[in-house]
Design a protein around this motif. Sequence first.
Motif, PDB file in Angstrom:
ATOM      1  N   VAL A 169       0.844  -1.197   0.000  1.00 30.76           N
ATOM      2  CA  VAL A 169       0.000   0.000   0.000  1.00 30.76           C
ATOM      3  C   VAL A 169       0.877   1.244   0.000  1.00 30.76           C
ATOM      4  O   VAL A 169       1.893   1.296   0.685  1.00 30.76           O
ATOM      5  N   VAL A 170       0.479   2.232  -0.773  1.00 26.55           N
ATOM      6  CA  VAL A 170       1.164   3.512  -0.777  1.00 26.55           C
ATOM      7  C   VAL A 170       0.220   4.509  -0.113  1.00 26.55           C
ATOM      8  O   VAL A 170      -0.896   4.736  -0.589  1.00 26.55           O
ATOM      9  N   ALA A 171       0.647   5.070   1.001  1.00 26.06           N
ATOM     10  CA  ALA A 171      -0.181   6.034   1.723  1.00 26.06           C
ATOM     11  C   ALA A 171       0.311   7.446   1.418  1.00 26.06           C
ATOM     12  O   ALA A 171       1.514   7.696   1.373  1.00 26.06           O
ATOM     13  N   ALA A 172      -0.633   8.337   1.202  1.00 26.69           N
ATOM     14  CA  ALA A 172      -0.304   9.734   0.931  1.00 26.69           C
ATOM     15  C   ALA A 172      -1.096  10.620   1.884  1.00 26.69           C
ATOM     16  O   ALA A 172      -2.301  10.437   2.052  1.00 26.69           O
ATOM     17  N   GLU A 173      -0.392  11.567   2.506  1.00 28.19           N
ATOM     18  CA  GLU A 173      -1.062  12.533   3.374  1.00 28.19           C
ATOM     19  C   GLU A 173      -0.995  13.894   2.698  1.00 28.19           C
ATOM     20  O   GLU A 173       0.068  14.334   2.268  1.00 28.19           O
ATOM     21  N   VAL A 174      -2.147  14.551   2.598  1.00 32.48           N
ATOM     22  CA  VAL A 174      -2.242  15.868   1.994  1.00 32.48           C
ATOM     23  C   VAL A 174      -2.658  16.849   3.083  1.00 32.48           C
ATOM     24  O   VAL A 174      -3.675  16.646   3.753  1.00 32.48           O
ATOM     25  N   VAL A 175      -1.843  17.882   3.280  1.00 30.84           N
ATOM     26  CA  VAL A 175      -2.128  18.900   4.291  1.00 30.84           C
ATOM     27  C   VAL A 175      -2.382  20.220   3.568  1.00 30.84           C
ATOM     28  O   VAL A 175      -1.601  20.621   2.708  1.00 30.84           O
ATOM     29  N   SER A 176      -3.489  20.863   3.912  1.00 31.12           N
ATOM     30  CA  SER A 176      -3.862  22.122   3.271  1.00 31.12           C
ATOM     31  C   SER A 176      -4.349  23.121   4.313  1.00 31.12           C
ATOM     32  O   SER A 176      -4.667  22.746   5.442  1.00 31.12           O
ATOM     33  N   ALA A 177      -4.416  24.389   3.918  1.00 32.52           N
ATOM     34  CA  ALA A 177      -4.875  25.440   4.823  1.00 32.52           C
ATOM     35  C   ALA A 177      -6.381  25.364   5.043  1.00 32.52           C
ATOM     36  O   ALA A 177      -6.874  25.730   6.105  1.00 32.52           O
ATOM     37  N   GLN A 178      -7.104  24.872   4.048  1.00 28.65           N
ATOM     38  CA  GLN A 178      -8.559  24.729   4.118  1.00 28.65           C
ATOM     39  C   GLN A 178      -8.926  23.323   3.670  1.00 28.65           C
ATOM     40  O   GLN A 178      -8.172  22.682   2.941  1.00 28.65           O
ATOM     41  N   ALA A 179     -10.102  22.884   4.079  1.00 26.09           N
ATOM     42  CA  ALA A 179     -10.568  21.566   3.655  1.00 26.09           C
ATOM     43  C   ALA A 179     -10.658  21.524   2.131  1.00 26.09           C
ATOM     44  O   ALA A 179     -11.086  22.492   1.497  1.00 26.09           O
ATOM     45  N   THR A 210     -12.020  20.005  -1.511  1.00 24.95           N
ATOM     46  CA  THR A 210     -13.239  19.420  -2.068  1.00 24.95           C
ATOM     47  C   THR A 210     -12.930  18.024  -2.586  1.00 24.95           C
ATOM     48  O   THR A 210     -11.760  17.654  -2.783  1.00 24.95           O
ATOM     49  N   ASP A 211     -13.966  17.258  -2.843  1.00 23.96           N
ATOM     50  CA  ASP A 211     -13.787  15.924  -3.414  1.00 23.96           C
ATOM     51  C   ASP A 211     -13.079  16.004  -4.764  1.00 23.96           C
ATOM     52  O   ASP A 211     -12.227  15.174  -5.075  1.00 23.96           O
ATOM     53  N   ALA A 212     -13.445  17.002  -5.557  1.00 21.62           N
ATOM     54  CA  ALA A 212     -12.826  17.163  -6.885  1.00 21.62           C
ATOM     55  C   ALA A 212     -11.328  17.454  -6.743  1.00 21.62           C
ATOM     56  O   ALA A 212     -10.515  16.922  -7.509  1.00 21.62           O
ATOM     57  N   SER A 226      -8.244  15.068  -8.048  1.00 25.94           N
ATOM     58  CA  SER A 226      -7.196  15.602  -8.918  1.00 25.94           C
ATOM     59  C   SER A 226      -5.811  15.275  -8.358  1.00 25.94           C
ATOM     60  O   SER A 226      -4.909  14.855  -9.100  1.00 25.94           O
ATOM     61  N   ILE A 227      -5.647  15.434  -7.054  1.00 24.10           N
ATOM     62  CA  ILE A 227      -4.371  15.111  -6.410  1.00 24.10           C
ATOM     63  C   ILE A 227      -4.099  13.615  -6.512  1.00 24.10           C
ATOM     64  O   ILE A 227      -2.988  13.194  -6.825  1.00 24.10           O
ATOM     65  N   GLN A 228      -5.131  12.811  -6.285  1.00 27.07           N
ATOM     66  CA  GLN A 228      -4.964  11.361  -6.365  1.00 27.07           C
ATOM     67  C   GLN A 228      -4.559  10.932  -7.781  1.00 27.07           C
ATOM     68  O   GLN A 228      -3.689  10.073  -7.945  1.00 27.07           O
ATOM     69  N   THR A 229      -5.156  11.542  -8.783  1.00 26.68           N
ATOM     70  CA  THR A 229      -4.805  11.226 -10.173  1.00 26.68           C
ATOM     71  C   THR A 229      -3.347  11.578 -10.454  1.00 26.68           C
ATOM     72  O   THR A 229      -2.615  10.792 -11.071  1.00 26.68           O
ATOM     73  N   LEU A 270       3.334   7.818  -9.140  1.00 28.08           N
ATOM     74  CA  LEU A 270       3.759   6.647  -8.373  1.00 28.08           C
ATOM     75  C   LEU A 270       3.556   5.327  -9.116  1.00 28.08           C
ATOM     76  O   LEU A 270       4.160   4.316  -8.754  1.00 28.08           O
ATOM     77  N   GLY A 271       2.643   5.327 -10.075  1.00 23.26           N
ATOM     78  CA  GLY A 271       2.357   4.094 -10.791  1.00 23.26           C
ATOM     79  C   GLY A 271       1.397   3.179 -10.064  1.00 23.26           C
ATOM     80  O   GLY A 271       1.172   2.051 -10.466  1.00 23.26           O
ATOM     81  N   LYS A 272       0.822   3.642  -8.978  1.00 22.46           N
ATOM     82  CA  LYS A 272      -0.208   2.883  -8.257  1.00 22.46           C
ATOM     83  C   LYS A 272      -1.109   3.847  -7.508  1.00 22.46           C
ATOM     84  O   LYS A 272      -0.763   4.999  -7.294  1.00 22.46           O
ATOM     85  N   ASP A 273      -2.274   3.343  -7.125  1.00 20.71           N
ATOM     86  CA  ASP A 273      -3.269   4.167  -6.440  1.00 20.71           C
ATOM     87  C   ASP A 273      -2.885   4.374  -4.980  1.00 20.71           C
ATOM     88  O   ASP A 273      -2.760   3.391  -4.239  1.00 20.71           O
ATOM     89  N   PRO A 274      -2.709   5.608  -4.548  1.00 17.61           N
ATOM     90  CA  PRO A 274      -2.371   5.834  -3.140  1.00 17.61           C
ATOM     91  C   PRO A 274      -3.623   5.871  -2.255  1.00 17.61           C
ATOM     92  O   PRO A 274      -4.702   6.226  -2.721  1.00 17.61           O
ATOM     93  N   GLU A 275      -3.462   5.470  -1.002  1.00 18.87           N
ATOM     94  CA  GLU A 275      -4.508   5.673   0.005  1.00 18.87           C
ATOM     95  C   GLU A 275      -4.326   7.086   0.519  1.00 18.87           C
ATOM     96  O   GLU A 275      -3.276   7.421   1.059  1.00 18.87           O
ATOM     97  N   MET A 276      -5.336   7.903   0.371  1.00 21.66           N
ATOM     98  CA  MET A 276      -5.216   9.326   0.690  1.00 21.66           C
ATOM     99  C   MET A 276      -5.833   9.654   2.039  1.00 21.66           C
ATOM    100  O   MET A 276      -6.915   9.178   2.364  1.00 21.66           O
ATOM    101  N   THR A 277      -5.127  10.474   2.801  1.00 21.62           N
ATOM    102  CA  THR A 277      -5.697  11.095   3.989  1.00 21.62           C
ATOM    103  C   THR A 277      -5.464  12.589   3.856  1.00 21.62           C
ATOM    104  O   THR A 277      -4.439  13.019   3.324  1.00 21.62           O
ATOM    105  N   ALA A 278      -6.424  13.355   4.320  1.00 16.80           N
ATOM    106  CA  ALA A 278      -6.315  14.809   4.234  1.00 16.80           C
ATOM    107  C   ALA A 278      -6.377  15.391   5.636  1.00 16.80           C
ATOM    108  O   ALA A 278      -7.070  14.874   6.511  1.00 16.80           O
ATOM    109  N   ARG A 279      -5.624  16.457   5.825  1.00 22.82           N
ATOM    110  CA  ARG A 279      -5.601  17.143   7.119  1.00 22.82           C
ATOM    111  C   ARG A 279      -5.550  18.636   6.847  1.00 22.82           C
ATOM    112  O   ARG A 279      -4.898  19.088   5.915  1.00 22.82           O
TER     113      ARG A 279
END
Length: 169
Positions: free
Chosen positions: A112-122, A124-126, A130-133, A139-148
Amino acid sequence: MADDYRTTEVGERYAQALFDLADETKVLDAVRADLASLRAAWNESADLRRLAQSPVIAAEDQQKGLTAIADKARFNAVTKNFLGLLAQNGRSRDLPGVIAGFEALYAKKTGVVAAEVVSAQALTDAQMKSIQTALRTSLGKDPEMTARVDPSILGGLKVKVGSCRWFMS
């Protein structure tokens, strides 16, 4: 604000012990889910961070607090017992490092490839899609995304995959 989740020597040792026990008892995914919930609670709750990190709170009280949280959240018995042991040994402040170490071991075992995305504001799903794509392409594989959300960031994003970090504006 919540601490970064970086592995530490102590965190790695405890993570390895928890990972081995969870794997042996076939509750690896349940313990991983518990740790994900705990990570979210750690990020959101200054009281939880204070309980685990305060040098004036006795280890016994930290143990009672962490096991009460585990009971309330209905964590797996392995996770609950581990949290009690961590506090009993005076290591509850190392919880972020344990979680990071556990995630690294889980990723290594399962691919599994885990990715954490941290932003100033929540985001959107879109925006998350876009980040996941972009990450999937990179990476060549689908990451598991968490947002903070971290309001201290003035703009842009912080993206962390494994030990790699990117800052985007």
